[in-house]
Motif scaffolding. Structure first.
Motif, PDB file in Angstrom:
ATOM      1  N   VAL A 210     -31.564 -57.660  83.933  1.00  0.00           N
ATOM      2  CA  VAL A 210     -31.736 -57.141  82.650  1.00  0.00           C
ATOM      3  C   VAL A 210     -30.662 -56.512  82.369  1.00  0.00           C
ATOM      4  CG1 VAL A 210     -33.303 -55.335  81.365  1.00  0.00           C
ATOM      5  CG2 VAL A 210     -34.253 -56.970  83.262  1.00  0.00           C
ATOM      6  N   VAL A 211     -30.230 -56.934  80.982  1.00  0.00           N
ATOM      7  CA  VAL A 211     -28.930 -56.535  80.517  1.00  0.00           C
ATOM      8  C   VAL A 211     -29.203 -55.835  79.163  1.00  0.00           C
ATOM      9  CG1 VAL A 211     -26.475 -57.021  79.747  1.00  0.00           C
ATOM     10  CG2 VAL A 211     -27.443 -58.179  81.610  1.00  0.00           C
ATOM     11  N   GLU A 212     -28.765 -54.579  78.965  1.00  0.00           N
ATOM     12  CA  GLU A 212     -28.882 -53.797  77.605  1.00  0.00           C
ATOM     13  C   GLU A 212     -27.323 -53.649  77.295  1.00  0.00           C
ATOM     14  OE1 GLU A 212     -30.909 -50.237  77.793  1.00  0.00           O
ATOM     15  OE2 GLU A 212     -32.593 -51.103  78.394  1.00  0.00           O
ATOM     16  N   VAL A 213     -27.176 -53.996  75.976  1.00  0.00           N
ATOM     17  CA  VAL A 213     -25.952 -53.584  75.195  1.00  0.00           C
ATOM     18  C   VAL A 213     -26.220 -52.946  74.060  1.00  0.00           C
ATOM     19  CG1 VAL A 213     -23.905 -54.944  74.376  1.00  0.00           C
ATOM     20  CG2 VAL A 213     -25.238 -55.917  76.041  1.00  0.00           C
ATOM     21  N   GLU A 214     -25.301 -51.906  73.723  1.00  0.00           N
ATOM     22  CA  GLU A 214     -25.131 -51.178  72.686  1.00  0.00           C
ATOM     23  C   GLU A 214     -24.123 -50.889  72.029  1.00  0.00           C
ATOM     24  OE1 GLU A 214     -27.251 -46.641  71.560  1.00  0.00           O
ATOM     25  OE2 GLU A 214     -26.824 -47.125  73.684  1.00  0.00           O
ATOM     26  N   ASP A 215     -23.835 -51.124  70.594  1.00  0.00           N
ATOM     27  CA  ASP A 215     -22.589 -50.637  70.128  1.00  0.00           C
ATOM     28  C   ASP A 215     -22.364 -49.123  70.248  1.00  0.00           C
ATOM     29  OD1 ASP A 215     -21.547 -53.094  69.407  1.00  0.00           O
ATOM     30  OD2 ASP A 215     -22.836 -53.248  67.745  1.00  0.00           O
ATOM     31  N   LEU A 216     -21.145 -48.582  70.138  1.00  0.00           N
ATOM     32  CA  LEU A 216     -20.955 -47.291  70.265  1.00  0.00           C
ATOM     33  C   LEU A 216     -20.452 -46.996  68.905  1.00  0.00           C
ATOM     34  CD1 LEU A 216     -19.726 -46.597  73.713  1.00  0.00           C
ATOM     35  CD2 LEU A 216     -21.920 -46.348  73.028  1.00  0.00           C
ATOM     36  N   PRO A 217     -20.475 -45.620  68.429  1.00  0.00           N
ATOM     37  CA  PRO A 217     -20.053 -45.325  67.073  1.00  0.00           C
ATOM     38  C   PRO A 217     -18.681 -45.318  67.096  1.00  0.00           C
ATOM     39  CG  PRO A 217     -21.541 -43.558  68.040  1.00  0.00           C
ATOM     40  CD  PRO A 217     -21.494 -44.709  69.060  1.00  0.00           C
ATOM     41  N   ALA A 218     -17.974 -44.858  68.106  1.00  0.00           N
ATOM     42  CA  ALA A 218     -16.464 -44.821  68.097  1.00  0.00           C
ATOM     43  C   ALA A 218     -15.709 -46.272  68.307  1.00  0.00           C
ATOM     44  CB  ALA A 218     -16.128 -43.932  68.837  1.00  0.00           C
ATOM     45  N   GLY A 219     -16.622 -47.238  68.449  1.00  0.00           N
ATOM     46  CA  GLY A 219     -16.244 -48.602  68.907  1.00  0.00           C
ATOM     47  C   GLY A 219     -16.523 -48.778  70.361  1.00  0.00           C
ATOM     48  N   GLY A 220     -16.399 -50.041  70.758  1.00  0.00           N
ATOM     49  CA  GLY A 220     -16.744 -50.368  72.213  1.00  0.00           C
ATOM     50  C   GLY A 220     -18.171 -50.588  72.384  1.00  0.00           C
ATOM     51  N   LEU A 221     -18.600 -50.836  73.754  1.00  0.00           N
ATOM     52  CA  LEU A 221     -19.932 -51.310  73.970  1.00  0.00           C
ATOM     53  C   LEU A 221     -20.480 -50.222  75.225  1.00  0.00           C
ATOM     54  CD1 LEU A 221     -19.829 -54.926  73.946  1.00  0.00           C
ATOM     55  CD2 LEU A 221     -20.801 -53.701  72.254  1.00  0.00           C
ATOM     56  N   ARG A 222     -21.658 -50.078  75.270  1.00  0.00           N
ATOM     57  CA  ARG A 222     -22.286 -49.550  76.588  1.00  0.00           C
ATOM     58  C   ARG A 222     -23.154 -50.634  77.043  1.00  0.00           C
ATOM     59  NH1 ARG A 222     -27.000 -48.344  78.127  1.00  0.00           N
ATOM     60  NH2 ARG A 222     -28.065 -48.575  76.010  1.00  0.00           N
ATOM     61  N   VAL A 223     -22.812 -50.877  78.312  1.00  0.00           N
ATOM     62  CA  VAL A 223     -23.443 -52.192  79.001  1.00  0.00           C
ATOM     63  C   VAL A 223     -24.177 -51.646  80.339  1.00  0.00           C
ATOM     64  CG1 VAL A 223     -23.180 -54.244  80.057  1.00  0.00           C
ATOM     65  CG2 VAL A 223     -21.915 -53.691  77.818  1.00  0.00           C
TER      66      VAL A 223
END
Length: 175
Positions: free
Chosen positions: A23-36
């Motif tokens: 199960v993979v969760e990916v979120e765009d971060l407000p300052a750029g980049g990703l949280r995975v």
């Protein structure tokens, strides 16, 4: 993918690699980049992919050469080794899943990064099976053998030993 500022949840996917599902969760971060997160554990991920789907993936500090193929996500090459991958979104669909008519459509092997062709392991007209070696590419003082992802016949060879290639250059076509 959605950002946290719009109030929507991160993208959540079921990713099956060979016989294991994650199960993979990916979120765009407000300052750029990703949280995975993979199975609830944070993963440090950075990817540099060319428009052809080839490039490098940095996963928890380890670099891998990747080739996403033609976007069907059935077989992904990681460090030259084919892995069977299926991705399902929250509705159970596989993004980019092929239509039934596209099965066995062939393989277009492209260089994932600049380098030099160390060896061409096949000839035009030669039948190949999944996993058969096609081309050895030397890049960053390492040699990587790229393999067939499906059975077929070598239709085209666009490189020769000693030839310099750029990322995205077509190397071999299997039909």
């Amino acid at each position: 993918m959605t950002g946290p500022s719009d109030g929507r949840p991160p993208s959540r996917l079921a990713v099956r690699v060979e016989e294991t599902t994650f199960v993979v969760e990916v979120e765009d971060l407000p300052a750029g980049g990703l949280r995975v997160e993979v199975d609830g554990r944070p993963a440090e991920v950075d990817a540099r992919l060319s428009p052809s789907g080839t490039g490098s993936l940095l996963l928890d500090g380890v670099s891998h050469l990747v080739d996403l193929g033609d976007g069907r996500w059935e077989t992904v090459l990681v460090d030259g080794e084919p892995l069977r991958v299926e991705i399902e979104d929250r509705r159970g669909r596989r993004p980019g899943a092929p239509s039934q008519g596209s099965a066995g459509a062939g393989q277009r092997l492209v260089a994932p990064m600049p380098g030099k062709v160390a060896a061409v392991l096949v000839e035009v007209g030669q039948p190949v099976e999944p996993g058969a070696g096609l081309v050895v590419l030397e890049a960053m003082k390492m040699e990587t053998e790229f393999r067939a992802t499906e059975a077929g016949v070598v239709k085209e060879i666009h490189v020769g030993p000693g030839q310099a290639v750029n990322a995205g250059d077509l190397l071999v076509v299997i039909g």
